[in-house]
Design a protein around this motif. Sequence first.
Motif, PDB file in Angstrom:
ATOM      1  N   ARG A 265      22.585  89.431  55.899  1.00  0.00           N
ATOM      2  CA  ARG A 265      22.263  88.543  57.022  1.00  0.00           C
ATOM      3  C   ARG A 265      21.393  89.264  58.038  1.00  0.00           C
ATOM      4  NH1 ARG A 265      25.907  84.285  56.925  1.00  0.00           N
ATOM      5  NH2 ARG A 265      27.766  84.621  55.651  1.00  0.00           N
TER       6      ARG A 265
ATOM      7  N   SER B 222      28.498  80.373  57.478  1.00  0.00           N
ATOM      8  CA  SER B 222      29.898  80.765  57.679  1.00  0.00           C
ATOM      9  C   SER B 222      30.050  81.853  58.736  1.00  0.00           C
ATOM     10  CB  SER B 222      30.518  81.204  56.355  1.00  0.00           C
ATOM     11  OG  SER B 222      29.852  82.331  55.859  1.00  0.00           O
ATOM     12  N   MET B 223      29.046  82.731  58.885  1.00  0.00           N
ATOM     13  CA  MET B 223      29.181  83.784  59.900  1.00  0.00           C
ATOM     14  C   MET B 223      29.116  83.189  61.311  1.00  0.00           C
ATOM     15  SD  MET B 223      26.762  86.909  61.018  1.00  0.00           S
ATOM     16  CE  MET B 223      27.565  88.463  60.686  1.00  0.00           C
TER      17      MET B 223
ATOM     18  N   ASP C 184      35.385  81.577  46.624  1.00  0.00           N
ATOM     19  CA  ASP C 184      34.613  82.809  46.896  1.00  0.00           C
ATOM     20  C   ASP C 184      35.004  83.460  48.233  1.00  0.00           C
ATOM     21  OD1 ASP C 184      33.208  82.202  44.581  1.00  0.00           O
ATOM     22  OD2 ASP C 184      31.489  81.352  45.625  1.00  0.00           O
TER      23      ASP C 184
ATOM     24  N   PHE D 212      20.653  85.749  52.767  1.00  0.00           N
ATOM     25  CA  PHE D 212      20.551  85.444  51.339  1.00  0.00           C
ATOM     26  C   PHE D 212      21.723  86.058  50.599  1.00  0.00           C
ATOM     27  CE2 PHE D 212      19.267  89.581  49.630  1.00  0.00           C
ATOM     28  CZ  PHE D 212      18.768  90.216  50.750  1.00  0.00           C
TER      29      PHE D 212
ATOM     30  N   CYS E  53      19.073  81.461  49.533  1.00  0.00           N
ATOM     31  CA  CYS E  53      18.552  82.063  50.780  1.00  0.00           C
ATOM     32  C   CYS E  53      18.602  81.019  51.892  1.00  0.00           C
ATOM     33  CB  CYS E  53      17.087  82.443  50.640  1.00  0.00           C
ATOM     34  SG  CYS E  53      16.678  83.603  49.347  1.00  0.00           S
TER      35      CYS E  53
HETATM   36  N1  UDP Z   1      25.212  81.690  49.379  1.00  0.00           N
HETATM   37  C1  UDP Z   1      24.978  81.413  48.041  1.00  0.00           C
HETATM   38  N2  UDP Z   1      26.037  81.079  47.249  1.00  0.00           N
HETATM   39  C2  UDP Z   1      27.304  80.995  47.716  1.00  0.00           C
HETATM   40  C3  UDP Z   1      27.536  81.277  49.081  1.00  0.00           C
HETATM   41  C4  UDP Z   1      26.467  81.623  49.880  1.00  0.00           C
HETATM   42  O1  UDP Z   1      23.852  81.490  47.569  1.00  0.00           O
HETATM   43  O2  UDP Z   1      28.223  80.679  46.936  1.00  0.00           O
HETATM   44  C5  UDP Z   1      24.077  82.062  50.244  1.00  0.00           C
HETATM   45  C6  UDP Z   1      23.737  80.943  51.217  1.00  0.00           C
HETATM   46  O3  UDP Z   1      22.731  80.109  50.677  1.00  0.00           O
HETATM   47  C7  UDP Z   1      23.220  81.703  52.404  1.00  0.00           C
HETATM   48  C8  UDP Z   1      23.989  83.033  52.365  1.00  0.00           C
HETATM   49  O4  UDP Z   1      24.447  83.166  51.033  1.00  0.00           O
HETATM   50  O5  UDP Z   1      21.840  81.983  52.252  1.00  0.00           O
HETATM   51  C9  UDP Z   1      25.121  83.107  53.339  1.00  0.00           C
HETATM   52  O6  UDP Z   1      25.944  81.990  53.136  1.00  0.00           O
HETATM   53  P1  UDP Z   1      27.229  81.691  54.044  1.00  0.00           P
HETATM   54  O7  UDP Z   1      28.236  82.761  53.841  1.00  0.00           O
HETATM   55  O8  UDP Z   1      26.797  81.413  55.426  1.00  0.00           O
HETATM   56  O9  UDP Z   1      27.873  80.454  53.351  1.00  0.00           O
HETATM   57  P2  UDP Z   1      27.682  78.916  53.477  1.00  0.00           P
HETATM   58  O10 UDP Z   1      27.290  78.604  54.874  1.00  0.00           O
HETATM   59  O11 UDP Z   1      26.651  78.609  52.458  1.00  0.00           O
HETATM   60  O12 UDP Z   1      29.037  78.440  53.116  1.00  0.00           O
END
Ligand code: UDP
Length: 253
Positions: A94, A100-101, A129, A176, A202
């Motif tokens: 990030r 999620s963050m 996950d 990503f 991404c």
């Molecule tokens: N992401 C992904 N596959 C997953 C979870 C996340 O490709 O199973 C990617 C998502 O597209 C983003 C980054 O990882 O670019 C961070 O994702 P985040 O943890 O914020 O999760 P999300 O909001 O997708 O639940």
Amino acid sequence: MARRKKVYEGKAKILYEGPEPGTLVQYFKDDATAFNAEKKATIEGKGVLNNRLSEFFMTGLNNIGVPTHFIRRINMREQLIRAVEIIPLEVIVRNFAAGSMAKRLGLEEGTQLPRPIIEFSYKNDDLGDPLVPEEYIIAFGWASQQDLDDIVALALRVNDFMSGMMMGVGIRLVDFKIEIGRVWDGDFMRLIVADEISPDSCRLWDIETGQKLDKDVFRRDLGNLTDAYTEVARRLGVMPANSGFGGKPTLVN
Ligand code: UDP
């Protein structure tokens, strides 16, 4: 597709046996899923775009010395890759808070982070996950401390390459996800970038307007996903307008 033996089918891709030992054929489907597959759709042309974009990024990484599983593209939807043993982690990098963050920490989406932050999720759909600390990864034997050091180094190189590539076409790489695989050359084990690198994995925002050009368009119902991915490809020159491809991808086999 009956000519090949299916090895694995995931949400967005299928793996078939490759023509030689140690290789696989990776087929990109048009299926899109979000929220751990609670939301699903078929988006015509997505697989074609992601096959091309992943080829483009992985070829670039190979060329700067970051090892990936990519060998060559076979056709519109398939690429030849090295077979790897996937480490069961989603490696997330990030640069700006989002998703999620942003939710977890109550940060506004787009807040710049003090430095690139790497986090790991345990790849397990049944559990959604879950985010895991490094100590879990080592204690449960998914990867060693040395592996993790190598994974962090790889992830940061991918981040610099992808950030620069995107910056060159007016796009901010917000965050990503990559996956890492093990390959063996005799007794010597190496870690390489595997799976895919595409707008599915991404967050890509237009630097000027903030427009989202990634899977959030689908997750958050912000418009046409293939239009967004086509824009990324067009800016990168991956599918130039004169390629006969036109604006909208068509379904091929
Ligand atoms: N992401 C992904 N596959 C997953 C979870 C996340 O490709 O199973 C990617 C998502 O597209 C983003 C980054 O990882 O670019 C961070 O994702 P985040 O943890 O914020 O999760 P999300 O909001 O997708 O639940």
